[in-house]
Structures are given as structure tokens and as C-alpha cells.
Design a protein around this motif. Sequence first.
Motif, mmCIF file in Angstrom:
data_model
loop_
_atom_site.group_PDB
_atom_site.id
_atom_site.type_symbol
_atom_site.label_atom_id
_atom_site.label_comp_id
_atom_site.label_asym_id
_atom_site.label_seq_id
_atom_site.Cartn_x
_atom_site.Cartn_y
_atom_site.Cartn_z
ATOM 1 N N TRP A 136 14.865 -3.112 -3.994
ATOM 2 C CA TRP A 136 14.542 -1.803 -3.434
ATOM 3 C C TRP A 136 13.906 -1.938 -2.064
ATOM 4 O O TRP A 136 14.100 -1.100 -1.193
ATOM 5 N N ASN A 137 13.116 -2.983 -1.849
ATOM 6 C CA ASN A 137 12.433 -3.166 -0.568
ATOM 7 C C ASN A 137 13.390 -3.551 0.546
ATOM 8 O O ASN A 137 13.063 -3.428 1.718
ATOM 9 N N ALA A 138 14.568 -4.023 0.196
ATOM 10 C CA ALA A 138 15.559 -4.380 1.210
ATOM 11 C C ALA A 138 16.287 -3.147 1.743
ATOM 12 O O ALA A 138 16.910 -3.198 2.797
ATOM 13 N N LEU A 139 16.184 -2.046 1.015
ATOM 14 C CA LEU A 139 16.881 -0.821 1.421
ATOM 15 C C LEU A 139 16.023 0.002 2.371
ATOM 16 O O LEU A 139 14.813 0.113 2.198
ATOM 17 N N SER A 140 16.651 0.597 3.342
ATOM 18 C CA SER A 140 15.927 1.480 4.253
ATOM 19 C C SER A 140 15.571 2.763 3.503
ATOM 20 O O SER A 140 16.231 3.128 2.519
ATOM 21 N N PRO A 141 14.541 3.475 3.967
ATOM 22 C CA PRO A 141 14.194 4.747 3.319
ATOM 23 C C PRO A 141 15.371 5.723 3.278
ATOM 24 O O PRO A 141 15.556 6.433 2.310
ATOM 25 N N LYS A 142 16.187 5.736 4.324
ATOM 26 C CA LYS A 142 17.336 6.650 4.366
ATOM 27 C C LYS A 142 18.348 6.313 3.264
ATOM 28 O O LYS A 142 18.871 7.213 2.592
ATOM 29 N N VAL A 143 18.612 5.012 3.071
ATOM 30 C CA VAL A 143 19.543 4.601 2.010
ATOM 31 C C VAL A 143 18.953 4.960 0.645
ATOM 32 O O VAL A 143 19.667 5.446 -0.237
ATOM 33 N N LEU A 144 17.659 4.730 0.463
ATOM 34 C CA LEU A 144 16.998 5.104 -0.790
ATOM 35 C C LEU A 144 17.109 6.603 -1.047
ATOM 36 O O LEU A 144 17.416 7.026 -2.165
ATOM 37 N N GLN A 145 16.862 7.414 -0.013
ATOM 38 C CA GLN A 145 16.973 8.865 -0.145
ATOM 39 C C GLN A 145 18.356 9.250 -0.646
ATOM 40 O O GLN A 145 18.492 10.051 -1.570
ATOM 41 N N THR A 146 19.365 8.689 -0.023
ATOM 42 C CA THR A 146 20.741 9.034 -0.368
ATOM 43 C C THR A 146 21.113 8.526 -1.753
ATOM 44 O O THR A 146 21.682 9.265 -2.562
ATOM 45 N N LEU B 17 19.206 7.733 -4.330
ATOM 46 C CA LEU B 17 18.457 8.333 -5.427
ATOM 47 C C LEU B 17 18.374 9.852 -5.338
ATOM 48 O O LEU B 17 17.791 10.490 -6.209
ATOM 49 N N ASN B 18 18.954 10.421 -4.252
ATOM 50 C CA ASN B 18 18.939 11.868 -4.031
ATOM 51 C C ASN B 18 17.504 12.403 -4.060
ATOM 52 O O ASN B 18 17.180 13.320 -4.822
ATOM 53 N N ILE B 19 16.647 11.802 -3.212
ATOM 54 C CA ILE B 19 15.237 12.192 -3.150
ATOM 55 C C ILE B 19 14.853 12.508 -1.702
ATOM 56 O O ILE B 19 15.567 12.157 -0.774
ATOM 57 N N LEU C 86 9.162 11.044 -0.948
ATOM 58 C CA LEU C 86 9.278 10.360 -2.229
ATOM 59 C C LEU C 86 9.860 8.959 -2.048
ATOM 60 O O LEU C 86 9.438 8.010 -2.716
ATOM 61 N N ALA C 87 10.806 8.795 -1.133
ATOM 62 C CA ALA C 87 11.383 7.475 -0.861
ATOM 63 C C ALA C 87 10.311 6.515 -0.360
ATOM 64 O O ALA C 87 10.227 5.364 -0.809
ATOM 65 N N GLU C 88 9.466 6.972 0.570
ATOM 66 C CA GLU C 88 8.376 6.129 1.087
ATOM 67 C C GLU C 88 7.370 5.808 -0.009
ATOM 68 O O GLU C 88 6.905 4.676 -0.139
ATOM 69 N N ASP C 89 7.016 6.797 -0.810
ATOM 70 C CA ASP C 89 6.073 6.591 -1.906
ATOM 71 C C ASP C 89 6.637 5.598 -2.918
ATOM 72 O O ASP C 89 5.937 4.702 -3.390
ATOM 73 N N LYS D 182 8.846 3.196 -2.411
ATOM 74 C CA LYS D 182 8.826 1.841 -1.849
ATOM 75 C C LYS D 182 7.418 1.256 -1.844
ATOM 76 O O LYS D 182 7.226 0.098 -2.186
ATOM 77 N N SER D 183 6.417 2.034 -1.482
ATOM 78 C CA SER D 183 5.059 1.496 -1.408
ATOM 79 C C SER D 183 4.505 1.198 -2.799
ATOM 80 O O SER D 183 3.866 0.179 -3.003
ATOM 81 N N ARG D 184 4.763 2.030 -3.770
ATOM 82 C CA ARG D 184 4.286 1.787 -5.132
ATOM 83 C C ARG D 184 5.044 0.625 -5.773
ATOM 84 O O ARG D 184 4.462 -0.177 -6.491
ATOM 85 N N ASN D 185 6.330 0.537 -5.537
ATOM 86 C CA ASN D 185 7.152 -0.515 -6.114
ATOM 87 C C ASN D 185 6.674 -1.883 -5.647
ATOM 88 O O ASN D 185 6.603 -2.823 -6.418
ATOM 89 N N ALA D 186 6.309 -2.007 -4.399
ATOM 90 C CA ALA D 186 5.903 -3.294 -3.842
ATOM 91 C C ALA D 186 4.563 -3.764 -4.396
ATOM 92 O O ALA D 186 4.294 -4.946 -4.410
ATOM 93 N N LYS D 187 3.738 -2.845 -4.876
ATOM 94 C CA LYS D 187 2.392 -3.219 -5.319
ATOM 95 C C LYS D 187 2.233 -3.206 -6.829
ATOM 96 O O LYS D 187 1.258 -3.717 -7.339
ATOM 97 N N SER D 188 3.162 -2.618 -7.574
ATOM 98 C CA SER D 188 2.883 -2.297 -8.966
ATOM 99 C C SER D 188 3.088 -3.421 -9.958
ATOM 100 O O SER D 188 2.547 -3.372 -11.035
ATOM 101 N N ILE D 189 3.858 -4.425 -9.616
ATOM 102 C CA ILE D 189 4.208 -5.437 -10.620
ATOM 103 C C ILE D 189 3.858 -6.829 -10.125
ATOM 104 O O ILE D 189 4.117 -7.175 -8.985
ATOM 105 N N THR D 190 3.278 -7.631 -10.998
ATOM 106 C CA THR D 190 2.975 -9.015 -10.678
ATOM 107 C C THR D 190 4.290 -9.785 -10.557
ATOM 108 O O THR D 190 5.132 -9.716 -11.451
ATOM 109 N N ILE D 191 4.472 -10.500 -9.465
ATOM 110 C CA ILE D 191 5.722 -11.193 -9.202
ATOM 111 C C ILE D 191 5.630 -12.637 -9.660
ATOM 112 O O ILE D 191 4.688 -13.334 -9.378
ATOM 113 N N ILE D 192 6.671 -13.064 -10.365
ATOM 114 C CA ILE D 192 6.815 -14.472 -10.721
ATOM 115 C C ILE D 192 8.158 -14.915 -10.183
ATOM 116 O O ILE D 192 9.190 -14.604 -10.765
ATOM 117 N N PRO D 193 8.176 -15.569 -9.003
ATOM 118 C CA PRO D 193 9.459 -15.898 -8.367
ATOM 119 C C PRO D 193 10.293 -16.878 -9.151
ATOM 120 O O PRO D 193 9.813 -17.611 -9.941
#
Length: 148
Positions: A114-124, A126-128, A132-135, A137-148
Amino acid sequence: MVNSLTEYKIPVLGKIGLSARFGRLEGNAMLAPSYLADGSIILSYVTKGSGLIRIVGSTGKADLDTRVEEGDLFIVPQFFAIAGIADDCGMDLFSVVTSSEPVFGQIAGEMSIWNALSPKVLQTALNINPELAEDFKSRNAKSITIIP
């Protein structure tokens, strides 16, 4: 913590077409939803501890949603996503991947697709609206502990 063995570290793995991963989840840690983008299959063995594993196919329906414990073995089919949560005691997983150069992708967190997508692509997609697209992206990047 995840350690991977691929043909880059052990060249003979390239000849047999396999790689391996060892993952340790501390108590109550989450394995961020991830998938193999190259069509590989994962064979995982729980070497220690227990937790919940969810494997989801392209329909979005959970094909496996179960508790696993030491000694259990499970398979993640091609193009399926996996997520997990360790119990209080934590969980160790040893996995064999049917590719010597697996391409892992994450569905959530800092390394999410999701972070690789531009806000415009996300809007289109997800039809948002833009806010909401910016929100998202910002919540998605912080919400989950990453284990690469």
C-alpha cells in the motif's frame, strides 16, 4: 526476528531451488500479513511455542484459521497470504520455500505494498476521498509490527 538462507548466502540452494527461513515471534507479537509474489510455496514447521495462523487466498476468505503449536506443520499455497500471532510464550517457525530467491511482499506495515501506491492510485483503487487515502497510508505504516 527472521533469518533467511537463500542462494546468496549458500549457493547450492540455487541448484536445488529452495531457501529457508527461521522466524521467532516474541510473546503476543504479530507476523505482519505477507505473501510470496513469485508463486513459491511455503512449508512451515512450528519448532517452539504456539499461536494463531491465518492463511488467506485470493478471494479474501480464510482457508486456514487455526491454532498451531510445537510440532505442527502447515503449507502456504502459491499466492496465498499468511499472518500470525504468537501466544504469550512466543513462537518459532522454520520454513522451507520452493524458490532459491523468494520475493516476499507485505500487505501491511512500513514495507506494505500500500505504501508503494500514490494517494491518487489508492483513491481510485479503493474509491475513497483524498483525506481517507492519506489517513489509510499513515495508519497502515504505523499499525503493525514488521518482521521482514
